[in-house]
Design a protein around this motif. Structure first.
Motif, PDB file in Angstrom:
ATOM      1  N   ARG A  14     -33.416 -35.475 -93.422  1.00  0.00           N
ATOM      2  CA  ARG A  14     -31.990 -35.580 -93.838  1.00  0.00           C
ATOM      3  C   ARG A  14     -31.130 -35.605 -92.669  1.00  0.00           C
ATOM      4  NH1 ARG A  14     -30.151 -35.508 -98.338  1.00  0.00           N
ATOM      5  NH2 ARG A  14     -28.143 -34.802 -97.483  1.00  0.00           N
ATOM      6  N   LEU A  15     -31.347 -35.959 -91.348  1.00  0.00           N
ATOM      7  CA  LEU A  15     -30.866 -36.007 -90.243  1.00  0.00           C
ATOM      8  C   LEU A  15     -29.631 -37.096 -90.456  1.00  0.00           C
ATOM      9  CD1 LEU A  15     -30.062 -35.646 -87.193  1.00  0.00           C
ATOM     10  CD2 LEU A  15     -31.661 -37.288 -86.363  1.00  0.00           C
ATOM     11  N   VAL A  16     -30.209 -38.428 -90.948  1.00  0.00           N
ATOM     12  CA  VAL A  16     -29.200 -39.657 -91.163  1.00  0.00           C
ATOM     13  C   VAL A  16     -28.142 -39.032 -92.027  1.00  0.00           C
ATOM     14  CG1 VAL A  16     -28.735 -41.737 -91.815  1.00  0.00           C
ATOM     15  CG2 VAL A  16     -30.635 -41.358 -90.545  1.00  0.00           C
ATOM     16  N   GLU A  17     -28.626 -38.693 -93.275  1.00  0.00           N
ATOM     17  CA  GLU A  17     -27.356 -38.346 -94.210  1.00  0.00           C
ATOM     18  C   GLU A  17     -26.473 -37.148 -93.902  1.00  0.00           C
ATOM     19  OE1 GLU A  17     -30.706 -38.459 -94.344  1.00  0.00           O
ATOM     20  OE2 GLU A  17     -31.541 -39.017 -96.352  1.00  0.00           O
ATOM     21  N   ASP A  18     -26.842 -36.232 -92.919  1.00  0.00           N
ATOM     22  CA  ASP A  18     -25.977 -34.940 -92.888  1.00  0.00           C
ATOM     23  C   ASP A  18     -25.200 -35.301 -91.687  1.00  0.00           C
ATOM     24  OD1 ASP A  18     -27.422 -33.563 -94.858  1.00  0.00           O
ATOM     25  OD2 ASP A  18     -28.652 -32.172 -93.418  1.00  0.00           O
ATOM     26  N   VAL A  19     -25.741 -36.078 -90.626  1.00  0.00           N
ATOM     27  CA  VAL A  19     -24.917 -36.645 -89.528  1.00  0.00           C
ATOM     28  C   VAL A  19     -23.652 -37.336 -89.937  1.00  0.00           C
ATOM     29  CG1 VAL A  19     -24.365 -37.727 -87.307  1.00  0.00           C
ATOM     30  CG2 VAL A  19     -26.476 -36.134 -87.836  1.00  0.00           C
ATOM     31  N   LEU A  20     -23.966 -38.445 -91.064  1.00  0.00           N
ATOM     32  CA  LEU A  20     -22.911 -39.081 -91.440  1.00  0.00           C
ATOM     33  C   LEU A  20     -21.945 -38.392 -92.365  1.00  0.00           C
ATOM     34  CD1 LEU A  20     -25.011 -42.227 -92.443  1.00  0.00           C
ATOM     35  CD2 LEU A  20     -23.277 -42.174 -90.612  1.00  0.00           C
TER      36      LEU A  20
END
Length: 336
Positions: A263-269
């Protein structure tokens, strides 16, 4: 109370760029302002829309496109320095003339709307060009320069427009559309796309659009010489980079066998979309998300544990080059 004294045109119309935060945004606002002024005289004033020059060279018109029309062309020229502005005027008039012949409607009159006041040399060129076009094309051509537009805004019935565009500040960056391209396939080999694919993201079209929106914003600030906006955007990049760094460091120990971080991409965005803007620059969530992808494209962030190795070995075409070509095709310097 009727507005009787407003700033000179050079000061007045620079407010549009200041409020909008970008040159592209100010172009949109200026065209809308012109249409609203025309609508005070002609309730049937209308606009058409088409990407990449598909608007037939028409910003605002009155009439019917299957019979005859009167056209206003908006050019957000805060200064008119010479050949660049002359050529844009020639091109715009040529385009609408060609479309009139091809599509079978009559162009009865054409008015150029600019927020600046021409120098004596450029006014002489304009007067000569108008005389030639009237002889050759039988079209009535007029100019609404900054002085004429200011006069119109001083009229009692235009008071509401003056307040709306220059006093109440409703033309803030938050009200601007996000600039996006129709075709994002040119980003296939971009680093930020590859990093997403390494993280297991199969669909990346939205990310490409977000990158383009942020890239276009940054270029508009630079081309317009908006130093406060440029500094604010740098500050926001730093804030978003810090958000990514925090999320990345918290997930390193959870990387799977492929180096993917959950979930790195989702949470950073998501965090970037909600990030506070600097005081000098207010943006849409799409712009803030696009900043994330700009950081990745610039090899300052990534989506897997070994993102630095990917950035170091990547040989694909730079996304900035693709964006330049797309901007050349979608932003023609006119009223859009």
């Amino acid at each position: 109370m009727v507005v009787s004294v407003i700033p000179t045109s050079d000061v007045l119309f620079r407010r549009l760029e200041f409020n909008a935060g970008t040159v592209a945004g100010a172009r949109v606002v200026f065209q809308t302002l012109v249409t609203d002024l025309i609508a005070l005289r002609y309730l049937a004033a209308n606009e058409v829309s088409g990407p990449g020059g598909g608007d037939w060279g028409i910003d605002t018109y009155v009439g019917r496109l299957d019979q005859s029309v009167v056209v206003w062309q908006s050019k957000f020229f805060l200064s008119w320095t010479g050949e660049d502005q002359r050529q844009q005027v020639r091109d715009s008039f040529k385009q609408v003339n060609q479309k009139a012949r091809a599509e079978g409607f009559d162009l009865d009159a054409w008015t150029l709307c600019v927020p600046c006041i021409l120098s004596p040399a450029e006014q002489k060129w304009w007067d000569g060009w108008v005389a030639r076009q009237r002889r050759e094309n039988k079209v009535k051509i007029t100019l609404w320069n900054g002085l004429e537009l200011r006069r119109q805004l001083m009229q009692p019935d235009a008071e509401i427009l003056y307040k709306r565009y220059f006093v109440d500040g409703v033309t803030s960056p938050a009200s601007l559309s996000v600039l996006t391209p129709d075709d994002v396939s040119g980003f296939n080999d971009a680093l930020f796309v590859r990093q997403l694919e390494e993280a297991g993201m199969l669909e990346t079209d939205a990310a490409r659009g977000l990158f383009f929106a942020a890239e276009a914003l940054a270029r508009d600030l630079a081309s317009g010489g908006n130093l406060a906006g440029i500094a604010a955007l740098r500050e926001l990049h730093l804030e978003v980079h810090a958000l990514w760094e925090t999320e990345y460091n918290a997930r390193i120990s959870d990387a799977d066998a492929n180096g993917r971080l959950p979930r790195l991409v989702e949470d950073v965005l998501l965090a970037a979309a909600g990030c506070d803007d600097p005081e000098e620059l207010r943006l849409r969530p799409a712009h803030r998300k696009g900043i994330v992808h700009r950081l990745v494209e610039d090899s300052r962030a990534g989506w897997v544990r070994h993102w630095r190795d990917i950035a170091g070995s990547h040989r694909g075409r730079a996304a900035s080059e693709v964006a330049s070509e797309l901007l050349a095709g979608t932003v023609d310097g006119g009223g859009s």
